[in-house]
Design a protein around this motif. Structure first.
Motif, PDB file in Angstrom:
ATOM      1  N   HIS A 190       0.822  -1.213   0.000  1.00 20.07           N
ATOM      2  CA  HIS A 190       0.000   0.000   0.000  1.00 20.07           C
ATOM      3  C   HIS A 190       0.855   1.262   0.000  1.00 20.07           C
ATOM      4  O   HIS A 190       0.627   2.172  -0.801  1.00 20.07           O
ATOM      5  CB  HIS A 190      -0.939   0.005   1.211  1.00 20.07           C
ATOM      6  N   TYR A 191       1.822   1.314   0.886  1.00 19.36           N
ATOM      7  CA  TYR A 191       2.603   2.543   1.031  1.00 19.36           C
ATOM      8  C   TYR A 191       3.648   2.730  -0.063  1.00 19.36           C
ATOM      9  O   TYR A 191       4.014   3.856  -0.379  1.00 19.36           O
ATOM     10  CB  TYR A 191       3.254   2.609   2.411  1.00 19.36           C
ATOM     11  N   SER A 192       4.112   1.634  -0.663  1.00 24.74           N
ATOM     12  CA  SER A 192       5.108   1.766  -1.734  1.00 24.74           C
ATOM     13  C   SER A 192       4.459   1.966  -3.093  1.00 24.74           C
ATOM     14  O   SER A 192       5.119   2.406  -4.028  1.00 24.74           O
ATOM     15  CB  SER A 192       6.009   0.522  -1.782  1.00 24.74           C
ATOM     16  N   GLY A 193       3.182   1.590  -3.189  1.00 22.06           N
ATOM     17  CA  GLY A 193       2.484   1.724  -4.463  1.00 22.06           C
ATOM     18  C   GLY A 193       2.845   0.638  -5.460  1.00 22.06           C
ATOM     19  O   GLY A 193       2.445   0.700  -6.617  1.00 22.06           O
ATOM     20  N   ILE A 194       3.587  -0.348  -5.024  1.00 28.53           N
ATOM     21  CA  ILE A 194       3.985  -1.449  -5.904  1.00 28.53           C
ATOM     22  C   ILE A 194       2.799  -2.382  -6.110  1.00 28.53           C
ATOM     23  O   ILE A 194       2.083  -2.712  -5.174  1.00 28.53           O
ATOM     24  CB  ILE A 194       5.163  -2.241  -5.287  1.00 28.53           C
ATOM     25  N   THR A 195       2.602  -2.789  -7.339  1.00 30.87           N
ATOM     26  CA  THR A 195       1.548  -3.753  -7.652  1.00 30.87           C
ATOM     27  C   THR A 195       2.136  -5.149  -7.532  1.00 30.87           C
ATOM     28  O   THR A 195       3.189  -5.445  -8.097  1.00 30.87           O
ATOM     29  CB  THR A 195       1.022  -3.531  -9.089  1.00 30.87           C
ATOM     30  N   LEU A 196       1.447  -5.982  -6.791  1.00 35.31           N
ATOM     31  CA  LEU A 196       1.904  -7.359  -6.640  1.00 35.31           C
ATOM     32  C   LEU A 196       1.444  -8.183  -7.829  1.00 35.31           C
ATOM     33  O   LEU A 196       0.324  -8.045  -8.286  1.00 35.31           O
ATOM     34  CB  LEU A 196       1.329  -7.971  -5.359  1.00 35.31           C
ATOM     35  N   ASN A 197       2.320  -9.076  -8.279  1.00 28.21           N
ATOM     36  CA  ASN A 197       1.904 -10.005  -9.324  1.00 28.21           C
ATOM     37  C   ASN A 197       1.649 -11.377  -8.690  1.00 28.21           C
ATOM     38  O   ASN A 197       1.961 -11.604  -7.521  1.00 28.21           O
ATOM     39  CB  ASN A 197       2.948 -10.080 -10.448  1.00 28.21           C
ATOM     40  N   SER A 198       1.068 -12.280  -9.468  1.00 26.56           N
ATOM     41  CA  SER A 198       0.704 -13.590  -8.919  1.00 26.56           C
ATOM     42  C   SER A 198       1.931 -14.373  -8.458  1.00 26.56           C
ATOM     43  O   SER A 198       1.845 -15.130  -7.486  1.00 26.56           O
ATOM     44  CB  SER A 198      -0.104 -14.389  -9.935  1.00 26.56           C
ATOM     45  N   THR A 199       3.067 -14.185  -9.097  1.00 26.05           N
ATOM     46  CA  THR A 199       4.280 -14.892  -8.686  1.00 26.05           C
ATOM     47  C   THR A 199       4.686 -14.488  -7.272  1.00 26.05           C
ATOM     48  O   THR A 199       4.952 -15.343  -6.426  1.00 26.05           O
ATOM     49  CB  THR A 199       5.435 -14.602  -9.673  1.00 26.05           C
ATOM     50  N   LYS A 200       4.706 -13.186  -7.012  1.00 18.60           N
ATOM     51  CA  LYS A 200       5.099 -12.705  -5.688  1.00 18.60           C
ATOM     52  C   LYS A 200       4.085 -13.126  -4.621  1.00 18.60           C
ATOM     53  O   LYS A 200       4.459 -13.485  -3.507  1.00 18.60           O
ATOM     54  CB  LYS A 200       5.262 -11.184  -5.695  1.00 18.60           C
TER      55      LYS A 200
END
Length: 190
Positions: free
Chosen positions: A166-176
């Protein structure tokens, strides 16, 4: 006597969730809530007699909602690990998509605002999670450790990943997401 409007109730709840995410549970007042909800403070007191009453009512509603979402699609007749992963993913997605609610719930768990009665109801709502852990232990798939400790570990790791995302704004992918589940599973499995 003023009648209660469901739309205002929703706005009050949204205001609390938003404010708690910004200021923390103890940092908000009834005046803050009414201002954020766009209603008069006196109107807020028509709906809730006190901040404590409001926080307890919202906590109970959020907790019930989160448990329902957590077990969506779960079939106890299926093998344990896929069912466990289904629940884990439901919780993870819910917390990502409802970040303010997740923050609110976490703060409430450790808050003096929550009454013994509300805590008892929340504990009753947690029964399916304990049953899930106990099933895994009975099938010798999960470590024979106190279920509450295992749940604390699982939720702590998940909450941290949700906050980082949330705070980094990184989108998680299914692998992660799958790697994160595997790390959690490896830590819990017998």
């Amino acid at each position: 006597m003023k009648l209660k409007d469901d739309k205002k109730s929703v706005e009050i709840c949204r205001a609390v969730l938003s404010l708690v995410a910004k200021k923390g549970l103890s940092g908000i007042t009834m005046s803050d809530i009414s201002r954020e909800a766009g209603i008069a403070t006196g109107t807020l007191y028509v709906y809730y007699k006190s901040k404590d009453e409001l926080i307890n009512a919202l906590f109970a509603a959020c907790r019930e909602n989160s448990v329902q979402v957590s077990f969506k699609g779960y079939n106890p007749q299926l093998p344990y690990k896929p069912g466990f992963k289904n629940i884990w993913l439901n919780i993870f997605r819910y917390r990502l998509q409802n970040f303010e609610e997740a923050v609110f719930l976490e703060q409430c768990y450790h808050s003096p605002y929550i009454t013994a009665d509300t805590r008892e109801k929340a504990q009753q709502l947690a029964a399916p999670f304990y049953a899930l852990i106990e099933r895994g232990q009975a099938e010798q798939l999960i470590k024979k450790v106190e279920p509450g400790l295992l749940l604390t570990f699982m939720m702590g790791a998940m909450n941290e990943l949700v906050r980082q995302t949330h705070y980094s704004g990184i989108t998680l992918n299914s692998t992660k997401i799958n790697i994160t589940f595997d790390l959690c599973w490896d830590a819990l499995k017998a």
